[in-house]
Design a protein around this motif. Sequence first.
Motif, PDB file in Angstrom:
ATOM      1  N   VAL A  28       0.819  -1.217   0.000  1.00 18.75           N
ATOM      2  CA  VAL A  28       0.000   0.000   0.000  1.00 18.75           C
ATOM      3  C   VAL A  28       0.850   1.263   0.000  1.00 18.75           C
ATOM      4  CG1 VAL A  28      -2.025  -1.079   1.039  1.00 18.75           C
ATOM      5  CG2 VAL A  28      -0.307  -0.062   2.526  1.00 18.75           C
ATOM      6  N   ASP A  29       2.133   1.149   0.333  1.00 17.95           N
ATOM      7  CA  ASP A  29       2.957   2.365   0.351  1.00 17.95           C
ATOM      8  C   ASP A  29       4.430   1.999   0.257  1.00 17.95           C
ATOM      9  OD1 ASP A  29       3.343   5.128   0.422  1.00 17.95           O
ATOM     10  OD2 ASP A  29       3.706   5.107   2.596  1.00 17.95           O
ATOM     11  N   LEU A  84      18.642   5.669  -5.684  1.00 20.88           N
ATOM     12  CA  LEU A  84      18.380   6.868  -6.491  1.00 20.88           C
ATOM     13  C   LEU A  84      16.884   7.064  -6.696  1.00 20.88           C
ATOM     14  CD1 LEU A  84      20.783   7.084  -9.605  1.00 20.88           C
ATOM     15  CD2 LEU A  84      20.504   8.728  -7.740  1.00 20.88           C
ATOM     16  N   ALA A  85      16.207   5.954  -7.002  1.00 21.48           N
ATOM     17  CA  ALA A  85      14.761   6.025  -7.250  1.00 21.48           C
ATOM     18  C   ALA A  85      14.138   4.684  -6.882  1.00 21.48           C
ATOM     19  CB  ALA A  85      14.495   6.334  -8.719  1.00 21.48           C
ATOM     20  N   ALA A  86      12.905   4.725  -6.404  1.00 22.85           N
ATOM     21  CA  ALA A  86      12.174   3.488  -6.091  1.00 22.85           C
ATOM     22  C   ALA A  86      10.693   3.745  -6.274  1.00 22.85           C
ATOM     23  CB  ALA A  86      12.455   3.052  -4.650  1.00 22.85           C
ATOM     24  N   ALA A  87       9.988   2.789  -6.872  1.00 24.20           N
ATOM     25  CA  ALA A  87       8.555   2.963  -7.110  1.00 24.20           C
ATOM     26  C   ALA A  87       7.879   1.608  -7.213  1.00 24.20           C
ATOM     27  CB  ALA A  87       8.328   3.748  -8.399  1.00 24.20           C
ATOM     28  N   ILE A  88       6.595   1.564  -6.786  1.00 21.02           N
ATOM     29  CA  ILE A  88       5.793   0.353  -6.986  1.00 21.02           C
ATOM     30  C   ILE A  88       5.262   0.421  -8.411  1.00 21.02           C
ATOM     31  CG2 ILE A  88       3.783  -0.964  -6.240  1.00 21.02           C
ATOM     32  CD1 ILE A  88       4.090   0.389  -3.469  1.00 21.02           C
ATOM     33  N   GLY A  89       5.625  -0.565  -9.223  1.00 19.65           N
ATOM     34  CA  GLY A  89       5.224  -0.567 -10.626  1.00 19.65           C
ATOM     35  C   GLY A  89       3.988  -1.415 -10.849  1.00 19.65           C
ATOM     36  N   PRO A  90       3.564  -1.550 -12.109  1.00 19.88           N
ATOM     37  CA  PRO A  90       2.400  -2.387 -12.427  1.00 19.88           C
ATOM     38  C   PRO A  90       2.641  -3.824 -11.963  1.00 19.88           C
ATOM     39  CG  PRO A  90       3.151  -1.135 -14.355  1.00 19.88           C
ATOM     40  CD  PRO A  90       4.181  -0.940 -13.292  1.00 19.88           C
ATOM     41  N   ASP A  95      10.410  -1.332  -8.500  1.00 26.11           N
ATOM     42  CA  ASP A  95      11.545  -0.979  -9.351  1.00 26.11           C
ATOM     43  C   ASP A  95      12.464  -0.058  -8.568  1.00 26.11           C
ATOM     44  OD1 ASP A  95      10.801  -2.323 -11.761  1.00 26.11           O
ATOM     45  OD2 ASP A  95       9.179  -0.853 -11.972  1.00 26.11           O
ATOM     46  N   ILE A  96      13.734  -0.377  -8.600  1.00 28.21           N
ATOM     47  CA  ILE A  96      14.706   0.408  -7.840  1.00 28.21           C
ATOM     48  C   ILE A  96      15.899   0.736  -8.726  1.00 28.21           C
ATOM     49  CG2 ILE A  96      16.270   0.426  -5.844  1.00 28.21           C
ATOM     50  CD1 ILE A  96      14.394  -1.396  -4.400  1.00 28.21           C
ATOM     51  N   THR A  97      16.367   1.974  -8.655  1.00 27.70           N
ATOM     52  CA  THR A  97      17.627   2.342  -9.299  1.00 27.70           C
ATOM     53  C   THR A  97      18.616   2.706  -8.202  1.00 27.70           C
ATOM     54  OG1 THR A  97      16.415   3.180 -11.205  1.00 27.70           O
ATOM     55  CG2 THR A  97      18.724   3.832 -11.006  1.00 27.70           C
ATOM     56  N   PHE A  98      19.771   2.051  -8.282  1.00 26.08           N
ATOM     57  CA  PHE A  98      20.835   2.270  -7.299  1.00 26.08           C
ATOM     58  C   PHE A  98      21.921   3.159  -7.904  1.00 26.08           C
ATOM     59  CE2 PHE A  98      19.137  -1.996  -6.541  1.00 26.08           C
ATOM     60  CZ  PHE A  98      18.895  -1.987  -5.177  1.00 26.08           C
ATOM     61  N   PHE A 109      12.032  -6.142  -8.020  1.00 27.45           N
ATOM     62  CA  PHE A 109      11.704  -7.148  -6.991  1.00 27.45           C
ATOM     63  C   PHE A 109      10.196  -7.359  -6.983  1.00 27.45           C
ATOM     64  CE2 PHE A 109      15.525  -4.906  -5.809  1.00 27.45           C
ATOM     65  CZ  PHE A 109      16.396  -5.926  -5.444  1.00 27.45           C
ATOM     66  N   THR A 110       9.760  -8.611  -7.049  1.00 21.06           N
ATOM     67  CA  THR A 110       8.314  -8.852  -6.981  1.00 21.06           C
ATOM     68  C   THR A 110       7.848  -8.770  -5.527  1.00 21.06           C
ATOM     69  OG1 THR A 110       8.542 -11.228  -6.689  1.00 21.06           O
ATOM     70  CG2 THR A 110       8.453 -10.421  -8.962  1.00 21.06           C
ATOM     71  N   LYS A 111       6.564  -8.500  -5.366  1.00 20.92           N
ATOM     72  CA  LYS A 111       6.070  -8.371  -3.986  1.00 20.92           C
ATOM     73  C   LYS A 111       6.124  -9.712  -3.258  1.00 20.92           C
ATOM     74  CE  LYS A 111       1.149  -9.114  -4.892  1.00 20.92           C
ATOM     75  NZ  LYS A 111      -0.213  -8.815  -4.478  1.00 20.92           N
ATOM     76  N   GLY A 112       5.920 -10.803  -4.006  1.00 19.03           N
ATOM     77  CA  GLY A 112       5.986 -12.124  -3.372  1.00 19.03           C
ATOM     78  C   GLY A 112       7.381 -12.404  -2.832  1.00 19.03           C
ATOM     79  N   TRP A 113       8.378 -11.986  -3.583  1.00 21.59           N
ATOM     80  CA  TRP A 113       9.762 -12.211  -3.137  1.00 21.59           C
ATOM     81  C   TRP A 113      10.058 -11.340  -1.918  1.00 21.59           C
ATOM     82  CZ3 TRP A 113      14.269  -9.606  -2.290  1.00 21.59           C
ATOM     83  CH2 TRP A 113      15.434 -10.373  -2.216  1.00 21.59           C
ATOM     84  N   LEU A 114       9.607 -10.072  -1.964  1.00 25.93           N
ATOM     85  CA  LEU A 114       9.864  -9.162  -0.838  1.00 25.93           C
ATOM     86  C   LEU A 114       9.157  -9.657   0.427  1.00 25.93           C
ATOM     87  CD1 LEU A 114       9.507  -5.901  -2.907  1.00 25.93           C
ATOM     88  CD2 LEU A 114      11.601  -6.593  -1.704  1.00 25.93           C
ATOM     89  N   ARG A 115       7.953 -10.220   0.252  1.00 21.49           N
ATOM     90  CA  ARG A 115       7.219 -10.751   1.408  1.00 21.49           C
ATOM     91  C   ARG A 115       7.943 -11.979   1.966  1.00 21.49           C
ATOM     92  NH1 ARG A 115       2.843  -8.739   4.587  1.00 21.49           N
ATOM     93  NH2 ARG A 115       2.137 -10.528   5.753  1.00 21.49           N
TER      94      ARG A 115
END
Length: 397
Positions: A28-29, A84-90, A95-98, A109-115
């Motif tokens: 959610v955030d 540098l940047a991070a956002a929840i994508g479709p 998506d993260i830029t380092f 990173f998928t949400k399933g993997w992060l969970r």
Amino acid sequence: MLAADLNCVTSSASMADLAPLRTTRNLVDLAQDLEGITLVWDDGRVSRFTAAWLRDNCACPQCRHPQALERTYMFIDHATPTILAAAIGPGEVVDITFAAGSESHSSRFTKGWLREYGCCEDALREREFTQRLWGSDIASRLTTVSYADYMHTSDGVRAWIDAIQTDGVALLKGVPAQPGQLLEVGRRIGPIRATNFGDHYDVVSMPNPNASAYTAMGLELHTDLANWRSPPDVQLLCCLKSTVTGGESVFADGFMVAEELRIADPETHGLLSTHALDFRFHDDSCDIRARAPTIELDRAGRHLQVRFNNWLRAPMRLPEDVIEPMYQALATFWRMLRSPRFHLNVRLEPGDLIAYNNHRVLHGRAPFDPRSGERHLQGCYLNLEDLQSRLRLLDRV
Ligand SMILES: [Fe+2]
């Protein structure tokens, strides 16, 4: 490389993990700063991921070998990364830029993997494996799986492995009572763990035995191969013949007994878990020794392993003032082990195969009269890693 170019996120594999790693929870955030990201989930969970950890776990083809799936990225050769940047994508991928020195890198990173891999307290607690300790009450709920279900269905083999993980014991019924059949049962899981007794052994009364198991004597509760630095994890015992008088099998949950001992007599429990004893097996072909405590704890103080085998116990090599207290402590534990309220009694019949965690469940048998009939069991061992691996493979489909 742009996140959109990464081929590590597909419908069948996420983050180069062959398991699907799906979650029913939603993100959610997302909040970002230079050092990391913080995710908020729809169940209120808040997970923090540092930039260095995320960068280290990038699964793009530059950072993991695309076929072997093993990490090729070596953090030691790169500057400390920042976000540098991070956002929840479709599709709720993140998506993260380092940035790392003059380099930049994009990861997804998928949400399933992060969970799955998040390390907040809730997540760590959720992943803690719970064991179901038992006493004689287990007789009414001992997990019993048919040989056919075990050999031919995912549910059957899963139920058997689950029981060994949670209860430390499970029974198979209907195994063809043929010599060597237990190896087929074992190989359904993985390679057989061989020992100085070979890849399997016959428990029969022998004229010139090299171990107590090969007599008609009663066997006190024990764990096998206590004289090995790493005794086998899981023991399989398959009954081929059982027409003798006597010879019933008995099992006890060593973790249950040790837990009761810890509460009733913490000093004795402390002695058994802090001082190593010596164990030895020797015959014409080998002389195998190990030194380890009776009760082994993990770093959190949970029971990890019980090692108890009176006929393999070698002379104690302990400080002189500990030897007498150690005999007292062993006697206390042993008396508890003998209490029927901890016992699961089973008369194995031809076609029965009982399997148990040899680090947790002690086994023994009543004496039998070798002139009254035949008693023939076969035994072999498996690695716990292979049981757990089989479960994960079942989870892939
Ligand atoms: Fe044994």
